[in-house]
Design a protein around this motif. Structure first.
Motif, PDB file in Angstrom:
ATOM      1  N   MET A  69     -15.464  -0.475 -16.080  1.00  0.00           N
ATOM      2  CA  MET A  69     -15.318  -0.074 -15.049  1.00  0.00           C
ATOM      3  C   MET A  69     -14.054  -0.351 -15.433  1.00  0.00           C
ATOM      4  O   MET A  69     -12.827   0.409 -14.905  1.00  0.00           O
ATOM      5  CB  MET A  69     -15.401  -1.018 -13.997  1.00  0.00           C
ATOM      6  N   VAL A  73     -12.234   3.362 -15.866  1.00  0.00           N
ATOM      7  CA  VAL A  73     -11.318   3.798 -15.075  1.00  0.00           C
ATOM      8  C   VAL A  73     -10.821   2.886 -14.729  1.00  0.00           C
ATOM      9  O   VAL A  73     -10.009   3.631 -13.641  1.00  0.00           O
ATOM     10  CB  VAL A  73     -13.136   3.180 -13.880  1.00  0.00           C
ATOM     11  N   PHE A  75     -10.350   0.334 -12.801  1.00  0.00           N
ATOM     12  CA  PHE A  75     -10.089  -0.523 -11.395  1.00  0.00           C
ATOM     13  C   PHE A  75     -10.258  -1.610 -11.352  1.00  0.00           C
ATOM     14  O   PHE A  75     -11.626  -1.950 -12.410  1.00  0.00           O
ATOM     15  CB  PHE A  75     -11.847   0.663 -10.520  1.00  0.00           C
ATOM     16  N   LEU A 290     -16.871  -0.156  -3.492  1.00  0.00           N
ATOM     17  CA  LEU A 290     -15.587   0.949  -4.031  1.00  0.00           C
ATOM     18  C   LEU A 290     -14.396   1.540  -3.016  1.00  0.00           C
ATOM     19  O   LEU A 290     -13.109   1.438  -3.395  1.00  0.00           O
ATOM     20  CB  LEU A 290     -16.136   1.795  -4.893  1.00  0.00           C
ATOM     21  N   ARG A 309     -10.235   8.493  -9.029  1.00  0.00           N
ATOM     22  CA  ARG A 309     -11.017   7.510 -10.148  1.00  0.00           C
ATOM     23  C   ARG A 309     -12.263   6.588  -8.960  1.00  0.00           C
ATOM     24  O   ARG A 309     -13.364   6.116 -10.075  1.00  0.00           O
ATOM     25  CB  ARG A 309      -9.800   6.692  -9.604  1.00  0.00           C
ATOM     26  N   ALA A 313     -16.276   5.355 -10.342  1.00  0.00           N
ATOM     27  CA  ALA A 313     -16.373   4.175 -10.505  1.00  0.00           C
ATOM     28  C   ALA A 313     -17.842   4.669 -10.187  1.00  0.00           C
ATOM     29  O   ALA A 313     -18.296   3.274 -10.703  1.00  0.00           O
ATOM     30  CB  ALA A 313     -15.226   3.545  -9.370  1.00  0.00           C
ATOM     31  N   ASP A 317     -21.048   2.974 -12.150  1.00  0.00           N
ATOM     32  CA  ASP A 317     -21.799   1.759 -10.989  1.00  0.00           C
ATOM     33  C   ASP A 317     -23.350   2.427 -11.403  1.00  0.00           C
ATOM     34  O   ASP A 317     -24.350   1.293 -11.199  1.00  0.00           O
ATOM     35  CB  ASP A 317     -20.984   1.839  -9.573  1.00  0.00           C
TER      36      ASP A 317
END
Length: 469
Positions: A69, A73, A75, A290, A309, A313, A317
């Motif tokens: 992640m 991403v 993130f 998220l 984004r 994500a 996931d």
């Protein structure tokens, strides 16, 4: 590193990101003890469901996919086997044990893997976003609340605070009103003389005090503190022997139950509704986590960039769901505890990478984690239930078209011991009530066509598979 993670652009630095990652890890590290304790109780001997392989799978899934992640991403969101879905995973095995088609640990893992593949397809085809629009917000929040109560009952049962009695017959001819058995309840208070119950109460109190004091990682520290107290109280409370042959300090990855699937068993048993439930619950759980974390981190200030984004994500996931099943654990998903790291200043994927590295390092702590008794993790489950039911404040109980389906969703999950039943009755009742009110000209809610599709599928499920399907 600064260029890769865009640290300056997002107003952060390496030290802040690493500390934020450590904070996230501390707030969710309880899963390392809770997940193996929950799932290992429902294993199948030498072929799956053993504590150490599940511990390995939990740490690896959290580490690998949280790092993914962060890298792919950028993130600040961490992933691990999800609370609620692991309890549902266990309940599927338990509730079917006495039936003519029992579900094994391997079958349940296969169902999770399939749900992950479906999840990937739904994400790539944008159907996922459409479903999120179709289901009313009130029902989404009700699902979270219902799962919270479901987790609480799991914790109460595992601790011994709650026992389940034999349900009394409703046949008045068989039981007179004067019979004690006629008034017998299904749920009972456990024995307060039991060491396990006493330790669970200590755990609940300790975690609660730490939360009131706003201690970071209150659940984890509460679990560890309860374990230490249990060791002090004696072997009746905590088994104090460490067997490093069973739980070694250096990870024995050869013991990982990789791709421990049972395809024949799945198709013979017919786990369609179980697969659908895993997929459906994961849709809403991940979306809320998220989007909420992205808003908290200020990553949605540019809506278009934020949506892109979040979409990436969601794909990571989705891959994590099947990836976690390959490693040997229940659904791996984004964790709401990621908000703790964001609150400490985490803004980029370096926060997630840091959290993931800490999970991988935890592979070397198996003997310590194995000392943690079920009573301590049961206390954590009860408190996690509290955190999840907070979504109830988002439900408008004055609007009965939403309130009644939300209520049915919430109560059917814990009282029928089945997440799928709660979701099913919630959707069906919403479609019926909203449609009737619209036909009579008093409706405020337009029923999305996908809700009709879901309602039809639910009716078909109960008609052809049954309530335990």
């Amino acid at each position: 590193m600064e260029r890769f993670f865009k640290l300056k652009e997002l107003g952060t630095n390496v030290r802040t990101e690493i500390m934020a990652g450590l904070t996230t890890f501390m707030t969710m590290a309880y899963i390392l003890a809770v997940n193996p304790n929950v799932l290992s109780a429902f294993g199948s001997g030498a072929t799956g469901g053993q504590w150490y392989p599940i511990f390995l799978a939990t740490a690896l899934a959290a580490g690998i996919f949280t790092i993914a992640m962060g890298i792919f991403v950028n993130f600040p969101v961490a992933l691990a086997p999800g609370m609620g879905l692991n309890a549902y995973f266990a309940s599927v095995i338990l509730s079917s044990a006495a039936s003519d088609k029992p579900v094994t640990f391997e079958m349940a893992l296969t169902a999770v893997f399939i749900s992950g593949i479906i999840f990937i397809i739904l994400t790539l085809t944008q159907v996922r976003q459409m479903l999120l629009t179709a289901v009313p917000d009130g029902l989404k929040h009700a699902i979270t609340v219902g799962i919270g109560l479901f987790i609480t009952i799991i914790g109460l049962k595992n601790s011994g605070l709650l026992t389940v009695g034999v349900e009394a017959s409703n046949n008045i001819e068989a039981h007179k009103f004067t019979d004690v058995a006629f008034f017998e309840t299904v749920f009972h208070m456990g024995s307060l003389e039991s060491p396990g119950v006493q330790l669970a109460l200590i755990g609940i109190l300790l975690i609660s005090v730490l939360m009131v004091l706003k201690v970071r990682g209150a659940i984890l520290f509460g679990i560890l503190g309860t374990t230490v107290i249990g060791i002090i109280l004696g072997s009746d409370y905590v088994p104090t022997t460490i067997n490093t042959d069973v739980t070694p300090w250096v990870p024995h990855l050869n013991e990982l139950q990789f791709a421990n699937f049972d395809w024949d068993g799945v198709f013979q048993t017919g786990l369609i509704s179980i697969v659908a439930t895993f997929t459906f619950v994961e849709l809403f759980d991940t979306f809320g986590t998220l989007v909420g974390t992205a808003n908290r981190a200020g990553l949605m200030k540019n809506p278009e960039e934020g949506k892109k984004r979040v979409g990436k994500a969601m794909l990571v996931d989705a891959v994590a769901v099947s990836g976690g099943a390959l490693l040997g654990t229940s659904t791996t998903t984004a964790y709401v505890e990621s908000a703790a790291g964001v609150a400490e200043g985490g803004r980029t994927g370096l926060t997630a990478v840091s959290t993931g590295v800490f999970f991988l390092l935890a592979l070397f702590l198996a003997p310590i984690v194995n000392l943690i008794p079920g009573s301590a993790t049961a206390a954590a489950l009860i408190i996690v239930g509290l955190l999840m039911i907070q979504s109830i404040k988002e439900i408008d109980f004055q609007e009965y078209t939403i309130a009644i389906p939300a209520f049915l969703t919430i109560v059917f999950m814990p009282f029928t011991y089945n997440i799928a039943n709660g979701i099913s009755f919630g959707i069906l009742s919403y479609v019926v009530l909203a449609t009737v009110s619209n036909v009579l000209g008093k409706g405020k809610h337009k029923v999305h066509w996908l809700m009709w599709v879901l309602a039809i599928l639910i009716v078909a499920r109960y008609a052809f598979i049954g309530s335990q399907g």
